[in-house]
Write a protein that holds these residues in place. Structure first.
Motif, PDB file in Angstrom:
ATOM      1  N   ARG A   3     140.161  -0.752 -63.908  1.00 11.92           N
ATOM      2  CA  ARG A   3     140.190  -1.722 -62.818  1.00 11.92           C
ATOM      3  C   ARG A   3     140.351  -1.038 -61.457  1.00 11.92           C
ATOM      4  O   ARG A   3     139.957  -1.579 -60.444  1.00 11.92           O
ATOM      5  CB  ARG A   3     141.341  -2.718 -63.022  1.00 11.92           C
ATOM      6  CG  ARG A   3     141.345  -3.423 -64.346  1.00 11.92           C
ATOM      7  CD  ARG A   3     140.046  -4.157 -64.624  1.00 11.92           C
ATOM      8  NE  ARG A   3     139.753  -5.202 -63.657  1.00 11.92           N
ATOM      9  CZ  ARG A   3     138.689  -5.986 -63.695  1.00 11.92           C
ATOM     10  NH1 ARG A   3     137.797  -5.818 -64.666  1.00 11.92           N
ATOM     11  NH2 ARG A   3     138.493  -6.911 -62.786  1.00 11.92           N
ATOM     12  N   ARG A   4     140.956   0.164 -61.440  1.00 11.78           N
ATOM     13  CA  ARG A   4     141.156   0.884 -60.190  1.00 11.78           C
ATOM     14  C   ARG A   4     140.261   2.112 -60.169  1.00 11.78           C
ATOM     15  O   ARG A   4     140.152   2.845 -61.157  1.00 11.78           O
ATOM     16  CB  ARG A   4     142.616   1.289 -60.000  1.00 11.78           C
ATOM     17  CG  ARG A   4     143.571   0.109 -59.882  1.00 11.78           C
ATOM     18  CD  ARG A   4     144.950   0.570 -59.435  1.00 11.78           C
ATOM     19  NE  ARG A   4     144.910   1.231 -58.143  1.00 11.78           N
ATOM     20  CZ  ARG A   4     144.873   0.585 -56.969  1.00 11.78           C
ATOM     21  NH1 ARG A   4     144.857  -0.740 -56.959  1.00 11.78           N
ATOM     22  NH2 ARG A   4     144.839   1.251 -55.839  1.00 11.78           N
ATOM     23  N   VAL A 155     127.438   0.996 -54.858  1.00 14.94           N
ATOM     24  CA  VAL A 155     128.284   2.041 -55.460  1.00 14.94           C
ATOM     25  C   VAL A 155     128.107   3.390 -54.772  1.00 14.94           C
ATOM     26  O   VAL A 155     128.804   4.350 -55.106  1.00 14.94           O
ATOM     27  CB  VAL A 155     127.986   2.187 -56.970  1.00 14.94           C
ATOM     28  CG1 VAL A 155     128.235   0.895 -57.696  1.00 14.94           C
ATOM     29  CG2 VAL A 155     126.565   2.672 -57.216  1.00 14.94           C
ATOM     30  N   GLU A 156     127.190   3.473 -53.820  1.00 17.04           N
ATOM     31  CA  GLU A 156     126.931   4.743 -53.133  1.00 17.04           C
ATOM     32  C   GLU A 156     128.189   5.346 -52.512  1.00 17.04           C
ATOM     33  O   GLU A 156     128.443   6.550 -52.659  1.00 17.04           O
ATOM     34  CB  GLU A 156     125.850   4.537 -52.059  1.00 17.04           C
ATOM     35  CG  GLU A 156     125.458   5.786 -51.308  1.00 17.04           C
ATOM     36  CD  GLU A 156     124.507   6.669 -52.095  1.00 17.04           C
ATOM     37  OE1 GLU A 156     124.508   7.886 -51.840  1.00 17.04           O
ATOM     38  OE2 GLU A 156     123.793   6.141 -52.961  1.00 17.04           O
ATOM     39  N   GLN A 329     141.601   4.461 -45.214  1.00 13.13           N
ATOM     40  CA  GLN A 329     140.776   3.260 -45.053  1.00 13.13           C
ATOM     41  C   GLN A 329     139.600   3.278 -46.029  1.00 13.13           C
ATOM     42  O   GLN A 329     139.274   2.256 -46.638  1.00 13.13           O
ATOM     43  CB  GLN A 329     140.246   3.167 -43.623  1.00 13.13           C
ATOM     44  CG  GLN A 329     139.431   1.894 -43.410  1.00 13.13           C
ATOM     45  CD  GLN A 329     138.626   1.929 -42.130  1.00 13.13           C
ATOM     46  OE1 GLN A 329     138.649   2.932 -41.427  1.00 13.13           O
ATOM     47  NE2 GLN A 329     137.928   0.853 -41.825  1.00 13.13           N
ATOM     48  N   ASN A 330     138.970   4.454 -46.153  1.00 13.93           N
ATOM     49  CA  ASN A 330     137.849   4.571 -47.084  1.00 13.93           C
ATOM     50  C   ASN A 330     138.302   4.285 -48.516  1.00 13.93           C
ATOM     51  O   ASN A 330     137.591   3.656 -49.297  1.00 13.93           O
ATOM     52  CB  ASN A 330     137.246   5.967 -46.970  1.00 13.93           C
ATOM     53  CG  ASN A 330     135.964   6.097 -47.767  1.00 13.93           C
ATOM     54  OD1 ASN A 330     135.178   5.164 -47.868  1.00 13.93           O
ATOM     55  ND2 ASN A 330     135.754   7.259 -48.350  1.00 13.93           N
ATOM     56  N   ARG A 331     139.496   4.751 -48.855  1.00 15.95           N
ATOM     57  CA  ARG A 331     140.042   4.500 -50.193  1.00 15.95           C
ATOM     58  C   ARG A 331     140.172   3.004 -50.462  1.00 15.95           C
ATOM     59  O   ARG A 331     139.766   2.519 -51.523  1.00 15.95           O
ATOM     60  CB  ARG A 331     141.413   5.174 -50.327  1.00 15.95           C
ATOM     61  CG  ARG A 331     142.095   4.920 -51.670  1.00 15.95           C
ATOM     62  CD  ARG A 331     143.510   5.451 -51.673  1.00 15.95           C
ATOM     63  NE  ARG A 331     144.334   4.762 -50.687  1.00 15.95           N
ATOM     64  CZ  ARG A 331     144.912   3.571 -50.905  1.00 15.95           C
ATOM     65  NH1 ARG A 331     144.729   2.927 -52.042  1.00 15.95           N
ATOM     66  NH2 ARG A 331     145.658   3.012 -49.962  1.00 15.95           N
ATOM     67  N   GLN A 332     140.715   2.286 -49.498  1.00 17.13           N
ATOM     68  CA  GLN A 332     140.866   0.842 -49.684  1.00 17.13           C
ATOM     69  C   GLN A 332     139.509   0.145 -49.723  1.00 17.13           C
ATOM     70  O   GLN A 332     139.295  -0.790 -50.497  1.00 17.13           O
ATOM     71  CB  GLN A 332     141.716   0.267 -48.557  1.00 17.13           C
ATOM     72  CG  GLN A 332     143.142   0.823 -48.519  1.00 17.13           C
ATOM     73  CD  GLN A 332     143.949   0.224 -47.385  1.00 17.13           C
ATOM     74  OE1 GLN A 332     144.101  -0.989 -47.294  1.00 17.13           O
ATOM     75  NE2 GLN A 332     144.467   1.076 -46.509  1.00 17.13           N
ATOM     76  N   LYS A 337     135.164  -2.496 -53.077  1.00 13.77           N
ATOM     77  CA  LYS A 337     133.787  -2.540 -53.571  1.00 13.77           C
ATOM     78  C   LYS A 337     133.742  -2.294 -55.070  1.00 13.77           C
ATOM     79  O   LYS A 337     132.993  -2.957 -55.798  1.00 13.77           O
ATOM     80  CB  LYS A 337     132.943  -1.501 -52.831  1.00 13.77           C
ATOM     81  CG  LYS A 337     132.714  -1.822 -51.368  1.00 13.77           C
ATOM     82  CD  LYS A 337     131.866  -0.752 -50.687  1.00 13.77           C
ATOM     83  CE  LYS A 337     131.618  -1.128 -49.231  1.00 13.77           C
ATOM     84  NZ  LYS A 337     130.838  -0.088 -48.524  1.00 13.77           N
ATOM     85  N   TYR A 338     134.527  -1.335 -55.510  1.00 13.83           N
ATOM     86  CA  TYR A 338     134.563  -1.016 -56.936  1.00 13.83           C
ATOM     87  C   TYR A 338     135.037  -2.219 -57.745  1.00 13.83           C
ATOM     88  O   TYR A 338     134.453  -2.563 -58.775  1.00 13.83           O
ATOM     89  CB  TYR A 338     135.478   0.182 -57.162  1.00 13.83           C
ATOM     90  CG  TYR A 338     135.670   0.550 -58.618  1.00 13.83           C
ATOM     91  CD1 TYR A 338     134.712   1.289 -59.302  1.00 13.83           C
ATOM     92  CD2 TYR A 338     136.819   0.161 -59.306  1.00 13.83           C
ATOM     93  CE1 TYR A 338     134.899   1.625 -60.641  1.00 13.83           C
ATOM     94  CE2 TYR A 338     137.008   0.499 -60.637  1.00 13.83           C
ATOM     95  CZ  TYR A 338     136.045   1.231 -61.301  1.00 13.83           C
ATOM     96  OH  TYR A 338     136.225   1.564 -62.617  1.00 13.83           O
ATOM     97  N   ALA A 339     136.094  -2.872 -57.253  1.00 16.78           N
ATOM     98  CA  ALA A 339     136.625  -4.039 -57.967  1.00 16.78           C
ATOM     99  C   ALA A 339     135.595  -5.160 -58.023  1.00 16.78           C
ATOM    100  O   ALA A 339     135.445  -5.838 -59.049  1.00 16.78           O
ATOM    101  CB  ALA A 339     137.906  -4.516 -57.292  1.00 16.78           C
TER     102      ALA A 339
END
Length: 919
Positions: A3-4, A155-156, A329-332, A337-339
């Motif tokens: 999920r993460r 997903v890029e 910020q990119n991580r969040q 997007k991943y979620a």
């Protein structure tokens, strides 16, 4: 999938992440040492600290360590250097550290990039793998363009973040912490000031950027919806044009773009406001350094070298700090997007991966049966209600009556719909529990809804034979080993797509050499052979890719001419003869006498080509062609000047269109009465161009005399005799003894023009050419060339009837135990459909063992040709009775038209004379 995103990354790249973290930690040593060098350079050789006299020296590069038991251990005693040599030596060491730090960054960034691309490849593959395992009902709700957009675009950013997930905070944090520690070592107060301002940045900026995350999520969703809407427009373009709704679609797209614009504009405003605040805070620190640091330097509490070193070190602090904030910020952002993507690809009832695992395949145990089968549509309406049907091996079953029930049962037998209750079993086993390597090779399916993939007709016909690689990886590709290794490291299958995947035995062939002979009877049965041969005759064939085709076509050309002479039909074709004028060709074609394959000699540029014009001027042919063109223009204006632009007569004109007529009217009026020498040079080609498109038998203006034809032939010979090197590759001249790769196979065989005095000339020529294919043993070669035809997106370059025939052929080509046909020929003419049904019954009855056939009938009258007839009334089977089965060899009469069709399957030539749906 986890999920993460960070958990997903760590699961698949933990060893690589640990290695790169070790490299990052190692890189901190030269990075820290490079901070102290500016102070040593300034305080030492520049300011003279330690060099009290002109000849004073200092030890350079003395290395020693303190060990608990041994005390100080000198590793290198150092070198005594004077002031100037020390300056140069320290500067060279500084340069060395710059290079070392650069190499560390190069290695770290390259390793991160490769790591990110591997994980991105893994994510994309897993998403596509999940699409292949979606239950059938999901595809009724999702849009293909949205799925493609998520796999390709959304997903890029995750690939770029993969390498930064653990490395960037370690690297950037380490760099920032190293610079901060160095500042504290030089001055506690300057370090305190730096820490305070850095803390303010670290607290304020991430909080302000949360709004950007919300806006970014909205932008992603709206962009995905736009991609889905555009995909729907492309698929429904016929409806848009038919109902004049293009402006409605434009308004819809404009509204969606407006919403995206508003979101993106808000993002820009907020993004640059945050950037302004961040830059202001970063620029405020040097101001304090100059004020406070200068004060401490004046008081003697900080020397100048320390202050310079602190300022130099701070220059390396805002960059890593800003990048660290950006990383957070990119991580969040990528986590959101991943979620979202994982949520879209996580559906209930997904097929178990083991069901689709590569396998050898095994026989499907008989019989195939529906047991208390219940199916409903998306609205909840019952399509089948507790149906019990059993199909034995070799049995031929026709499904008639309510089409919805028959279609639902056929789809269930083919494993394309999942039951609400009950099950479909093979030998007592639920087919949904069996691997697809068993059911997919034992059951063939064709339906009304035909989908072809982009590629050749050959690729699509043989698509059902590609279950697994049938041979080793391609040995001709030197990079194959590297690609397979990268596929394995990325969690992708290591199957070579360039290997031979075709299961020849499943088609009744032994290898690629006899595959065409195996597929020919199937194409004959569905009456597609003639269409494919027509595609071949209209195609070009590369002699380099098809050895022997050139000699075969030349032999066919001679046989064609001999056949015309034997039949007394030589007037049917006006052949290309190097020394004669071809009456059925235009003036331009006679002058060129070949196929233009370069831009310099194309029809639009021919009249302006300097060499071509020079040839015409030698014999004064340019003047004669101008006069001919001028007369053509006058005749056209006189005959067609008063006709409306959409008059059918304009379709007969090859030298000008209705839109050109006003321009020529003005030109003729301006040039009327002028001698050729008085005509402006820029107007001559416009008039001469008309004569190039003139053919006497077609236009009948009486402008071509025998003397004019002789002059054209002489000019042609001069043109080819003196062709300059720059034009050698621009044309393929007509030569009766040579194959022309740029011409179609039909043009190569005929090698001339059909005489337009014969109304049915083209049909008679095609009949002769098809007969020569069989007579000369070239049928398989031409069929193979026709199979190379590119079908386009979704097979749209074929007609619907051709697509349905090809889909039926694709199913029949697989010699499976069960053939399920779900109204596969709805677009085919009823009489042709009846013939094809009989052909298929004859074809399958000749196989050993004969497969079971389940056919949802479009025409109930044909059901009598089957062994058994199931009639549906709503979701129930109203009757289950015996059929006639006469067409399969039981002796029952089949009718005149049907008997003739069965004979066509047994004789290829007869099949080719069958109905043609058009290519």
């Amino acid at each position: 999938m986890e999920r993460r995103l960070t958990s997903y990354i760590w699961k698949h790249t933990k060893f690589q992440q640990l290695w790169i973290l070790f490299i990052v930690a190692l890189s901190m040593v030269p990075y820290f040492m490079s901070f102290d060098l500016p102070k040593q350079i300034v305080n030492g050789p520049i300011q003279g600290s330690g060099f009290d006299t002109p000849d004073a020296v200092k030890l350079f590069m003395k290395l020693e360590v303190s060990l608990p038991l041994f005390g100080k251990v000198v590793l290198f005693p150092g070198i005594e250097l004077g002031r100037m040599p020390t300056l140069f030596a320290l500067s060279m060491v500084f340069l060395l550290f710059v290079v070392i730090n650069g190499l560390f960054k190069y290695y770290i960034n390259t390793y991160k990039g490769r790591l990110g691309e591997r994980l991105l490849r893994r994510i994309r593959f897993e998403l596509v793998d999940r699409v292949l395992r979606f239950p059938p009902d999901v595809f009724k709700r999702v849009k293909g363009s949205e799925i493609a957009n998520m796999v390709n675009n959304e997903v890029e950013p995750m690939g770029g973040f993969t390498g930064d997930a653990f490395v960037s905070p370690a690297l950037l944090g380490g760099q920032a912490l190293t610079a901060l520690v160095f500042i504290f070592v030089q001055s506690f107060w300057l370090g305190l000031i730096t820490t305070a301002l850095v803390s303010v940045q670290a607290l304020i900026i991430p909080r302000m950027r949360r709004r950007l995350l919300v806006l970014g999520r909205e932008r992603q969703l709206t962009a995905r919806e736009l991609a889905g809407r555009v995909g729907e427009m492309v698929e429904g373009i016929d409806a848009i044009h038919a109902f004049d709704t293009s402006n409605y679609e434009r308004a819809d797209v404009a509204a969606r773009l407006g919403r995206i614009f508003k979101i993106r504009y808000d993002i820009y405003q907020w993004k640059f406001m945050v950037k302004f605040i961040n830059n202001s805070l970063a620029s405020f620190t040097p101001f304090l350094f100059y004020i406070v640091g200068g004060y401490l330097a004046l008081k003697g509490k900080v020397d100048i070298g320390q202050l310079v070193a602190v300022i130099a070190a701070y220059k390396d602090l805002p960059g890593p700090l800003k990048d660290l904030i950006d990383w957070d910020q990119n991580r969040q952002d990528v986590q959101i997007k991943y979620a979202q993507v994982v949520g879209q690809f996580s559906v209930d009832g997904m097929v178990d991966p083991a069901i689709q695992a590569v396998g050898e395949g095994a026989a499907l145990k008989p019989p195939l049966a529906a047991v208390n089968l219940t199916l409903s549509d998306d609205s909840g309406a019952r399509l089948l209600d507790r149906i019990n049907v059993q199909v034995r091996p070799g049995e031929r079953v026709a499904l008639t009556g309510d089409a919805a029930g028959g279609e639902a049962l056929a789809a269930a037998f083919a494993r394309l719909s999942w039951p609400d209750a009950g099950k479909v079993v093979a030998g007592g086993e639920d087919i949904h529990s069996l691997p697809e390597s068993i059911t997919g090779r034992a059951i063939s399916y064709a339906s009304t809804d035909v989908h072809f993939f982009s590629g050749s007709l050959r690729d699509n016909l043989f698509y059902g034979l590609k279950h697994r690689p049938m041979g080793p990886p391609s040995a001709e590709d030197p990079g194959m080993a590297w690609r397979l290794r990268e596929a394995q490291l990325s969690g992708n299958p290591v199957h070579d797509i360039k290997a031979d995947w075709i299961d020849y035995a499943a088609a009744g062939a032994t290898g690629p050499e006899d595959l065409i002979r195996a597929v020919a009877p199937v194409l004959d049965a569905v009456q597609l052979s003639r269409d494919i041969l027509d595609l071949a005759l209209r195609a070009t064939a590369d002699a380099a890719r098809r050895p022997g085709i050139a000699d075969s076509v030349i032999a066919m050309r001679r046989a064609f001419r001999a056949t015309l002479e034997e039949r007394g039909q030589t007037s049917l074709i006006d052949h290309f003869e190097p020394g004669a004028y071809n009456d059925q060709s235009t003036v331009g074609e006679n002058l060129l006498f070949g196929n233009a394959i370069g831009p310099a000699l194309m029809p639009g540029a021919l009249g302006r080509n300097p060499y071509f014009r020079q040839v015409l001027e030698r014999d004064g042919l340019d003047r004669a062609l101008y006069e001919m063109g001028f007369e053509i223009a006058e005749n056209a204006i006189e005959l067609f000047g008063d006709l409306p632009a959409d008059h059918p007569f304009f379709q007969q004109l090859t030298f000008m269109g209705a839109e050109d007529l006003p321009a020529y009217q003005a030109l003729v009026k301006r040039l009327n009465g002028k001698d050729y020498a008085e005509v402006p040079a820029e107007d001559r080609p416009t008039i001469i161009r008309l004569s190039f498109a003139y053919a006497e038998p077609r236009h009948r203006f009486g402008l071509l005399t025998d003397e004019m034809k002789e002059r054209i032939v002489r000019a042609r010979q001069q043109f080819h005799a003196g062709l300059p090197a720059s034009l050698q590759g621009q044309i393929e001249a007509y030569d009766p003894a040579r194959y022309m790769p740029s011409a179609s196979l039909m043009d190569n065989v005929v090698f001339g023009r059909v005489n337009n005095r014969h109304a049915d000339g083209a049909e008679r020529v095609q009949e002769i050419v098809r007969g020569l294919m069989d007579r000369l043993g070239l049928y398989d070669d031409f069929l193979s060339i026709g199979l190379d035809f590119e079908v386009g997106t979704g097979g749209k370059r074929l007609t619907l009837a051709q697509r349905q025939k090809a889909s039926l052929a694709r199913a029949l080509l697989r010699r499976t135990g069960y053939q399920v046909m779900n109204r596969p020929l709805t677009a085919v003419d009823p009489r042709v459909r009846a013939q094809i049904v009989e052909n298929v019954l004859t074809l399958l009855s000749g196989q050993e063992p004969a497969p079971a056939l389940i056919w949802v009938m479009t025409d109930s009258a044909l059901a009598s040709r089957f062994d058994r007839i199931l009639t549906f009334a709503g979701p129930l089977v109203a009757s289950d009775g015996r059929g006639g089965g006469g067409a399969a060899g039981t002796g029952e009469p089949a009718g005149d038209g049907v008997d003739a069709s069965v004979a066509q399957v047994e004789s290829r030539a007869g099949t080719q004379a069958g109905a043609k749906t058009g290519a």
